[in-house]
Write a protein that holds these residues in place. Structure first.
Motif, PDB file in Angstrom:
ATOM      1  N   PRO A  57      11.693 -38.207  20.541  1.00  0.00           N
ATOM      2  CA  PRO A  57      10.290 -37.902  21.484  1.00  0.00           C
ATOM      3  C   PRO A  57      10.725 -36.404  21.598  1.00  0.00           C
ATOM      4  O   PRO A  57      11.677 -35.896  21.367  1.00  0.00           O
ATOM      5  CB  PRO A  57      10.762 -38.847  22.398  1.00  0.00           C
ATOM      6  CG  PRO A  57      11.772 -38.873  23.481  1.00  0.00           C
ATOM      7  CD  PRO A  57      12.407 -39.314  20.849  1.00  0.00           C
ATOM      8  N   HIS A  58       9.762 -35.290  21.546  1.00  0.00           N
ATOM      9  CA  HIS A  58       9.785 -33.575  21.671  1.00  0.00           C
ATOM     10  C   HIS A  58       8.655 -33.673  23.382  1.00  0.00           C
ATOM     11  O   HIS A  58       7.344 -34.736  23.112  1.00  0.00           O
ATOM     12  CB  HIS A  58       9.991 -32.704  20.815  1.00  0.00           C
ATOM     13  CG  HIS A  58      10.723 -33.277  19.877  1.00  0.00           C
ATOM     14  ND1 HIS A  58      12.230 -31.824  20.026  1.00  0.00           N
ATOM     15  CD2 HIS A  58      11.183 -33.619  18.684  1.00  0.00           C
ATOM     16  CE1 HIS A  58      13.040 -32.189  18.871  1.00  0.00           C
ATOM     17  NE2 HIS A  58      12.437 -33.255  18.159  1.00  0.00           N
ATOM     18  N   HIS A  59       8.175 -32.466  23.525  1.00  0.00           N
ATOM     19  CA  HIS A  59       7.460 -32.620  23.788  1.00  0.00           C
ATOM     20  C   HIS A  59       7.499 -30.372  24.242  1.00  0.00           C
ATOM     21  O   HIS A  59       8.031 -29.849  23.539  1.00  0.00           O
ATOM     22  CB  HIS A  59       7.287 -32.192  25.630  1.00  0.00           C
ATOM     23  CG  HIS A  59       6.932 -33.908  26.157  1.00  0.00           C
ATOM     24  ND1 HIS A  59       7.514 -34.996  26.543  1.00  0.00           N
ATOM     25  CD2 HIS A  59       6.100 -34.464  26.995  1.00  0.00           C
ATOM     26  CE1 HIS A  59       7.413 -36.261  26.183  1.00  0.00           C
ATOM     27  NE2 HIS A  59       6.024 -35.944  27.613  1.00  0.00           N
ATOM     28  N   ASN A  60       5.971 -29.771  24.084  1.00  0.00           N
ATOM     29  CA  ASN A  60       6.211 -28.654  24.666  1.00  0.00           C
ATOM     30  C   ASN A  60       6.154 -27.724  22.999  1.00  0.00           C
ATOM     31  O   ASN A  60       5.876 -26.656  22.914  1.00  0.00           O
ATOM     32  CB  ASN A  60       6.408 -27.894  25.509  1.00  0.00           C
ATOM     33  CG  ASN A  60       6.094 -28.910  26.803  1.00  0.00           C
ATOM     34  OD1 ASN A  60       4.727 -28.471  27.274  1.00  0.00           O
ATOM     35  ND2 ASN A  60       6.729 -28.923  27.866  1.00  0.00           N
ATOM     36  N   PHE A  61       7.452 -27.967  23.008  1.00  0.00           N
ATOM     37  CA  PHE A  61       8.503 -27.205  21.554  1.00  0.00           C
ATOM     38  C   PHE A  61       7.454 -27.144  20.293  1.00  0.00           C
ATOM     39  O   PHE A  61       6.814 -28.039  20.168  1.00  0.00           O
ATOM     40  CB  PHE A  61       9.695 -27.315  21.209  1.00  0.00           C
ATOM     41  CG  PHE A  61      10.600 -26.739  21.870  1.00  0.00           C
ATOM     42  CD1 PHE A  61      10.558 -25.420  22.183  1.00  0.00           C
ATOM     43  CD2 PHE A  61      11.757 -27.676  22.209  1.00  0.00           C
ATOM     44  CE1 PHE A  61      11.984 -25.105  22.777  1.00  0.00           C
ATOM     45  CE2 PHE A  61      12.657 -27.435  23.258  1.00  0.00           C
ATOM     46  CZ  PHE A  61      12.757 -25.818  23.508  1.00  0.00           C
ATOM     47  N   LEU A  84       9.461 -21.660  21.866  1.00  0.00           N
ATOM     48  CA  LEU A  84       8.215 -22.699  23.275  1.00  0.00           C
ATOM     49  C   LEU A  84       6.517 -22.152  23.434  1.00  0.00           C
ATOM     50  O   LEU A  84       6.189 -21.565  22.098  1.00  0.00           O
ATOM     51  CB  LEU A  84       8.609 -21.476  25.073  1.00  0.00           C
ATOM     52  CG  LEU A  84      10.264 -22.032  25.031  1.00  0.00           C
ATOM     53  CD1 LEU A  84      10.311 -20.762  26.286  1.00  0.00           C
ATOM     54  CD2 LEU A  84      10.200 -23.003  25.202  1.00  0.00           C
ATOM     55  N   PRO A  85       5.814 -22.438  23.623  1.00  0.00           N
ATOM     56  CA  PRO A  85       4.414 -22.527  23.832  1.00  0.00           C
ATOM     57  C   PRO A  85       4.048 -21.559  24.344  1.00  0.00           C
ATOM     58  O   PRO A  85       4.867 -21.605  25.489  1.00  0.00           O
ATOM     59  CB  PRO A  85       3.812 -24.198  23.779  1.00  0.00           C
ATOM     60  CG  PRO A  85       5.283 -25.234  25.189  1.00  0.00           C
ATOM     61  CD  PRO A  85       6.069 -24.492  24.398  1.00  0.00           C
ATOM     62  N   GLY A  86       2.957 -21.589  24.535  1.00  0.00           N
ATOM     63  CA  GLY A  86       2.074 -20.119  24.923  1.00  0.00           C
ATOM     64  C   GLY A  86       1.120 -21.623  26.510  1.00  0.00           C
ATOM     65  O   GLY A  86       1.236 -20.745  27.455  1.00  0.00           O
ATOM     66  N   GLN A  87       1.831 -22.744  25.924  1.00  0.00           N
ATOM     67  CA  GLN A  87       0.954 -23.602  27.601  1.00  0.00           C
ATOM     68  C   GLN A  87       1.707 -24.774  27.300  1.00  0.00           C
ATOM     69  O   GLN A  87       2.000 -25.355  26.133  1.00  0.00           O
ATOM     70  CB  GLN A  87      -1.194 -23.633  27.337  1.00  0.00           C
ATOM     71  CG  GLN A  87      -1.896 -22.454  27.496  1.00  0.00           C
ATOM     72  CD  GLN A  87      -2.998 -22.957  26.857  1.00  0.00           C
ATOM     73  OE1 GLN A  87      -3.143 -23.429  26.197  1.00  0.00           O
ATOM     74  NE2 GLN A  87      -3.945 -22.339  27.883  1.00  0.00           N
ATOM     75  N   LEU A  88       1.485 -25.451  28.362  1.00  0.00           N
ATOM     76  CA  LEU A  88       3.116 -26.208  28.566  1.00  0.00           C
ATOM     77  C   LEU A  88       1.389 -27.404  28.389  1.00  0.00           C
ATOM     78  O   LEU A  88       0.590 -27.560  29.133  1.00  0.00           O
ATOM     79  CB  LEU A  88       3.673 -27.147  29.830  1.00  0.00           C
ATOM     80  CG  LEU A  88       4.457 -25.707  30.254  1.00  0.00           C
ATOM     81  CD1 LEU A  88       4.694 -26.053  31.599  1.00  0.00           C
ATOM     82  CD2 LEU A  88       5.503 -26.571  29.112  1.00  0.00           C
ATOM     83  N   LEU A  89       2.109 -28.993  27.773  1.00  0.00           N
ATOM     84  CA  LEU A  89       1.755 -30.606  27.764  1.00  0.00           C
ATOM     85  C   LEU A  89      -0.337 -29.638  26.676  1.00  0.00           C
ATOM     86  O   LEU A  89      -1.503 -30.530  27.159  1.00  0.00           O
ATOM     87  CB  LEU A  89       1.309 -30.341  28.771  1.00  0.00           C
ATOM     88  CG  LEU A  89       2.684 -30.868  29.626  1.00  0.00           C
ATOM     89  CD1 LEU A  89       2.075 -31.798  31.035  1.00  0.00           C
ATOM     90  CD2 LEU A  89       3.785 -31.122  28.711  1.00  0.00           C
ATOM     91  N   ALA A  90      -0.331 -29.356  25.700  1.00  0.00           N
ATOM     92  CA  ALA A  90      -1.135 -29.207  24.851  1.00  0.00           C
ATOM     93  C   ALA A  90      -1.843 -30.732  24.754  1.00  0.00           C
ATOM     94  O   ALA A  90      -0.425 -31.158  24.014  1.00  0.00           O
ATOM     95  CB  ALA A  90      -1.249 -28.042  24.521  1.00  0.00           C
ATOM     96  N   PRO A  91      -2.536 -30.636  23.451  1.00  0.00           N
ATOM     97  CA  PRO A  91      -3.120 -32.169  22.917  1.00  0.00           C
ATOM     98  C   PRO A  91      -1.611 -31.584  21.713  1.00  0.00           C
ATOM     99  O   PRO A  91      -1.371 -30.417  21.342  1.00  0.00           O
ATOM    100  CB  PRO A  91      -4.061 -31.679  22.237  1.00  0.00           C
ATOM    101  CG  PRO A  91      -4.504 -30.858  23.480  1.00  0.00           C
ATOM    102  CD  PRO A  91      -3.695 -29.546  23.886  1.00  0.00           C
TER     103      PRO A  91
END
Lengths: 63, 248
Positions: free
Chosen positions: B75-79, B136-143
């Protein structure tokens, strides 16, 4: 209220939101989470998280 | 101009990840399979102590042995996770529903956003050589999203080609970071113009180049900041580089 991100997998912890599904109430400060707590997704230790100042995507903001 | 660091190939973190033993659930493949990973950055775990450059947290130079070696679904989030295939073949499977096959000069951008899993496999008969970059993303928890790109060697010869970022023909990632590729016949100077507010990281895949009075050879890298014009003097024929401009 600050946000922290797991450098192992990207899981994010938000002090304002807490992690109720993992027994951490909304409003719980990062400093008040036990030092032996690990990322619920990947097991990275608490010390492997980094504070971030990144806004939520519009679909992830509170209604 | 300010040099943040120069990192020689041999100074990078090194991980040897066999598919057997403690890694058996993490690393796919038959028991003799192995992933080797040279990491430019370290999550504060390695001796060299470079935690990244701005929003770039991972720059991994990896080799997967043939016949099934890779990373099992995890699993991943955000990156925002990018893979740039240098040789061999990569099979990428993700929970957005995409199964993709990538060969040399193909690349992808997988934005994990609100949550996604992926598996990375070398099911071919030759070693897979691949560079992984995480930002790192520009926004958290994007689709979550997945995009596939290809670097065209003929069109990209003797110039800097933007692969990822806000440029025509490049894959967008919703922030100011960019990844470019420079392929040069050598004996030429190429100019990259970053935003002065951003950091700049140059990694030599093959060949030799001079940047900021440093001579870089295969798998060496340099990071610069506070600069809006960077001269890259390619010294050798076939000099091939990845250039990353990162939000600091």
């Amino acid at each position: 209220m600050k946000k922290y991100l797991c450098l192992g997998c990207g899981f994010s912890y938000d002090e304002a939101r807490g992690l109720p599904e993992h027994g951490i109430a909304p409003g719980t400060r990062w400093a008040d989470i036990p030092e032996d707590w690990v990322c619920p997704d990947c097991g990275t230790p608490k010390s492997g998280f980094e504070m971030v100042e990144i806004p939520y995507h519009e679909e992830a903001r509170p209604a | 101009m300010s040099v943040r660091f120069i990192l020689r190939a041999g100074e990078r973190g090194y991980s040897y990840l066999p598919a057997a033993g403690l890694n058996a659930s993490y690393v796919a493949g038959h028991p003799d399979g192995v992933i080797t990973r040279h990491s430019s950055f370290n999550f504060h775990e390695y001796q060299s102590g470079i935690p990244g450059l701005g929003v770039m947290k991972v720059f991994g130079d990896e080799t997967f042995t043939p016949n099934g070696t890779g990373y099992n679904m995890h699993p991943h989030h955000n990156f925002i996770i990018m893979a740039f295939v240098l040789g061999g073949a990569l099979t990428h499977i993700n929970t957005i529903g995409k199964i993709d096959e990538l060969s040399a000069d193909d690349y992808y951008v997988f934005s994990a956003g609100s949550g996604g899993k992926h598996s990375e496999l070398n099911i071919g008969g030759a070693d897979l050589q691949v560079i992984y970059v995480w930002v790192l993303p520009g926004q958290l928890l994007a689709p979550p999203s997945y995009r596939h790109g290809h670097f065209d060697r003929a069109a990209g010869a003797n110039r800097i080609t933007c692969l990822v970022g806000d440029e025509p023909g490049a894959l967008p990632i919703g922030q100011t970071s960019k990844v470019s590729r420079l392929l040069s016949d050598g004996g030429k100077t190429h100019t990259y113009r970053p935003s002065r507010a951003n950091g700049f990281y140059a990694f030599v895949l093959e060949g030799e180049a001079d940047i900021a009075e440093a001579t870089l050879t295969r798998r060496d890298s340099i990071a610069l900041e506070d600069e809006d014009k960077i001269e890259i003097a390619a010294r050798a024929a076939g000099t091939d580089m990845l250039l990353v401009e990162t939000k600091l």
